[in-house]
Design a protein around this motif. Structure first.
Motif, PDB file in Angstrom:
ATOM      1  N   ARG A 180     -60.398  66.376  68.750  1.00 55.96           N
ATOM      2  CA  ARG A 180     -61.037  65.249  69.440  1.00 55.96           C
ATOM      3  C   ARG A 180     -59.991  64.322  70.043  1.00 55.96           C
ATOM      4  NH1 ARG A 180     -66.320  63.542  68.668  1.00 55.96           N
ATOM      5  NH2 ARG A 180     -65.648  61.365  68.606  1.00 55.96           N
ATOM      6  N   GLU A 181     -58.897  64.106  69.321  1.00 57.20           N
ATOM      7  CA  GLU A 181     -57.820  63.264  69.851  1.00 57.20           C
ATOM      8  C   GLU A 181     -57.202  63.902  71.092  1.00 57.20           C
ATOM      9  OE1 GLU A 181     -55.217  62.849  66.523  1.00 57.20           O
ATOM     10  OE2 GLU A 181     -56.473  61.356  65.508  1.00 57.20           O
ATOM     11  N   PHE A 182     -57.014  65.222  71.056  1.00 56.87           N
ATOM     12  CA  PHE A 182     -56.438  65.934  72.202  1.00 56.87           C
ATOM     13  C   PHE A 182     -57.317  65.776  73.442  1.00 56.87           C
ATOM     14  CE2 PHE A 182     -56.252  70.054  74.559  1.00 56.87           C
ATOM     15  CZ  PHE A 182     -55.003  69.876  75.145  1.00 56.87           C
ATOM     16  N   PHE A 183     -58.635  65.883  73.268  1.00 55.48           N
ATOM     17  CA  PHE A 183     -59.558  65.773  74.396  1.00 55.48           C
ATOM     18  C   PHE A 183     -59.953  64.324  74.698  1.00 55.48           C
ATOM     19  CE2 PHE A 183     -60.362  70.269  73.379  1.00 55.48           C
ATOM     20  CZ  PHE A 183     -60.396  70.816  74.653  1.00 55.48           C
ATOM     21  N   GLN A 184     -59.515  63.375  73.870  1.00 59.05           N
ATOM     22  CA  GLN A 184     -59.883  61.972  74.013  1.00 59.05           C
ATOM     23  C   GLN A 184     -61.411  61.804  74.050  1.00 59.05           C
ATOM     24  OE1 GLN A 184     -57.711  60.008  77.196  1.00 59.05           O
ATOM     25  NE2 GLN A 184     -55.759  60.922  76.567  1.00 59.05           N
ATOM     26  N   VAL A 185     -62.069  62.454  73.096  1.00 52.11           N
ATOM     27  CA  VAL A 185     -63.527  62.461  73.065  1.00 52.11           C
ATOM     28  C   VAL A 185     -64.089  61.062  72.814  1.00 52.11           C
ATOM     29  CG1 VAL A 185     -65.574  63.384  71.909  1.00 52.11           C
ATOM     30  CG2 VAL A 185     -63.610  64.864  72.327  1.00 52.11           C
ATOM     31  N   GLU A 186     -63.418  60.287  71.968  1.00 54.82           N
ATOM     32  CA  GLU A 186     -63.929  58.943  71.663  1.00 54.82           C
ATOM     33  C   GLU A 186     -63.994  58.091  72.928  1.00 54.82           C
ATOM     34  OE1 GLU A 186     -62.538  55.328  68.801  1.00 54.82           O
ATOM     35  OE2 GLU A 186     -62.560  57.343  67.926  1.00 54.82           O
ATOM     36  N   GLN A 187     -62.957  58.198  73.774  1.00 52.06           N
ATOM     37  CA  GLN A 187     -62.958  57.441  75.029  1.00 52.06           C
ATOM     38  C   GLN A 187     -64.060  57.937  75.967  1.00 52.06           C
ATOM     39  OE1 GLN A 187     -60.372  58.580  73.313  1.00 52.06           O
ATOM     40  NE2 GLN A 187     -58.435  57.611  73.898  1.00 52.06           N
ATOM     41  N   LEU A 188     -64.264  59.262  76.004  1.00 53.77           N
ATOM     42  CA  LEU A 188     -65.322  59.816  76.849  1.00 53.77           C
ATOM     43  C   LEU A 188     -66.685  59.343  76.372  1.00 53.77           C
ATOM     44  CD1 LEU A 188     -66.284  61.708  79.102  1.00 53.77           C
ATOM     45  CD2 LEU A 188     -66.155  63.607  77.470  1.00 53.77           C
ATOM     46  N   GLU A 189     -66.902  59.351  75.062  1.00 48.68           N
ATOM     47  CA  GLU A 189     -68.179  58.890  74.511  1.00 48.68           C
ATOM     48  C   GLU A 189     -68.421  57.422  74.856  1.00 48.68           C
ATOM     49  OE1 GLU A 189     -68.568  61.763  70.541  1.00 48.68           O
ATOM     50  OE2 GLU A 189     -67.522  59.834  70.424  1.00 48.68           O
ATOM     51  N   SER A 190     -67.384  56.604  74.781  1.00 50.36           N
ATOM     52  CA  SER A 190     -67.525  55.175  75.095  1.00 50.36           C
ATOM     53  C   SER A 190     -67.869  54.981  76.574  1.00 50.36           C
ATOM     54  CB  SER A 190     -66.234  54.432  74.765  1.00 50.36           C
ATOM     55  OG  SER A 190     -65.976  54.463  73.384  1.00 50.36           O
ATOM     56  N   MET A 191     -67.183  55.719  77.447  1.00 45.32           N
ATOM     57  CA  MET A 191     -67.434  55.616  78.887  1.00 45.32           C
ATOM     58  C   MET A 191     -68.873  56.017  79.224  1.00 45.32           C
ATOM     59  SD  MET A 191     -65.638  57.727  82.019  1.00 45.32           S
ATOM     60  CE  MET A 191     -66.564  59.238  81.654  1.00 45.32           C
ATOM     61  N   LEU A 192     -69.316  57.142  78.650  1.00 48.20           N
ATOM     62  CA  LEU A 192     -70.666  57.616  78.931  1.00 48.20           C
ATOM     63  C   LEU A 192     -71.716  56.705  78.301  1.00 48.20           C
ATOM     64  CD1 LEU A 192     -70.163  61.467  78.450  1.00 48.20           C
ATOM     65  CD2 LEU A 192     -70.158  60.163  80.579  1.00 48.20           C
ATOM     66  N   GLY A 193     -71.400  56.134  77.126  1.00 50.12           N
ATOM     67  CA  GLY A 193     -72.321  55.207  76.479  1.00 50.12           C
ATOM     68  C   GLY A 193     -72.556  53.966  77.327  1.00 50.12           C
ATOM     69  N   ARG A 194     -71.484  53.438  77.925  1.00 53.50           N
ATOM     70  CA  ARG A 194     -71.627  52.271  78.807  1.00 53.50           C
ATOM     71  C   ARG A 194     -72.479  52.617  80.022  1.00 53.50           C
ATOM     72  NH1 ARG A 194     -66.118  51.774  77.466  1.00 53.50           N
ATOM     73  NH2 ARG A 194     -65.491  52.684  79.466  1.00 53.50           N
ATOM     74  N   ALA A 195     -72.236  53.788  80.600  1.00 58.16           N
ATOM     75  CA  ALA A 195     -73.012  54.210  81.769  1.00 58.16           C
ATOM     76  C   ALA A 195     -74.481  54.408  81.406  1.00 58.16           C
ATOM     77  CB  ALA A 195     -72.421  55.502  82.340  1.00 58.16           C
ATOM     78  N   LEU A 196     -74.724  54.978  80.233  1.00 59.01           N
ATOM     79  CA  LEU A 196     -76.095  55.229  79.794  1.00 59.01           C
ATOM     80  C   LEU A 196     -76.857  53.923  79.616  1.00 59.01           C
ATOM     81  CD1 LEU A 196     -77.989  57.542  79.002  1.00 59.01           C
ATOM     82  CD2 LEU A 196     -77.157  57.334  76.657  1.00 59.01           C
TER      83      LEU A 196
END
Length: 219
Positions: free
Chosen positions: A112-128
């Motif tokens: 998850r750290e390699f793919f930066q999943v936490e940042q992606l989830e935060s970005m998509l959560g804001r958009a949602l």
């Protein structure tokens, strides 16, 4: 007709669900030609990487196996770990498919750290929350706030489906005298190739496709 923008069959043969044995009956219209299937390699993980501003040449699953997880798992196990890291498969299910000495929580965290999943989830959560969820190419994605856990899955599926269509379309135009496209199956293309193109594809095994400055391998 789908929330992610993946194609569905509205008429004609049900190619999306047809058994593989039936596909083997396809015959080329070209003398000496071949009907081939071209698949994007690890499309969704590579889109996740590119969204994070990273680029990677070669097989991403082998890189995760060898470098991110320091050779502790095989390529096939790295693929399972990647899917768990991106889509949230339970550790219990994952642990059944990994060697006993591998801690599933640890390898998923590193991936998850390699793919930066936490940042992606935060970005998509804001958009949602702003009702502005879109895929990587700007297509709106219909997803309720209550389904936030699915946002990464929908974003990557939708982006892969659309990117595949556009790249396959360009590739077919570039080779229009040598092939006839038959079907698109999400991130794969079934195409009838003349003898010269079929030999070229089968000899090279991996071909390069691109959209903008994003490059993808296809096999």
């Amino acid at each position: 007709a789908t929330a992610t923008g993946r194609l569905v069959v509205t008429s004609g043969p049900q190619i999306l669900t047809v058994k593989s044995q039936i596909r083997s009956a396809f015959k080329s219209r070209f003398p000496g030609g071949e009907v081939l299937q071209i698949d994007l390699v690890a499309a969704e993980p590579n889109i996740a990487l590119k969204t994070a501003g990273k680029s990677h040449e070669g097989d991403v699953y082998s890189y995760i196996s060898d470098e991110v997880l320091e050779g502790q798992v095989s390529r096939s196990e790295a693929k399972l770990i990647t899917l768990s890291a991106l889509y949230g498969q339970s550790y219990k299910n994952l642990s059944k498919q990994l060697p006993d000495d591998i801690n599933p929580a640890r390898v998923v965290r590193k991936t998850r750290e390699f793919f930066q999943v936490e940042q992606l989830e935060s970005m998509l959560g804001r958009a949602l929350r702003s009702h502005a969820l879109k895929n990587a190419l700007g297509r709106p994605i219909s997803l309720g706030v209550e389904n936030r856990r699915k946002s990464v899955n929908y974003f990557l599926q939708s982006s892969a489906a659309e990117i595949a269509c556009l790249m396959f379309s360009k590739w077919c135009k570039d080779n229009n005298s040598r092939c006839v496209p038959c079907y698109v199956i999400h991130d794969a293309l079934i195409v009838d190739c003349n003898e010269a193109l079929a030999k070229e594809l089968l000899d090279s095994n991996i071909i390069k496709l691109s959209i903008g400055d994003w490059g993808f391998d296809a096999k």
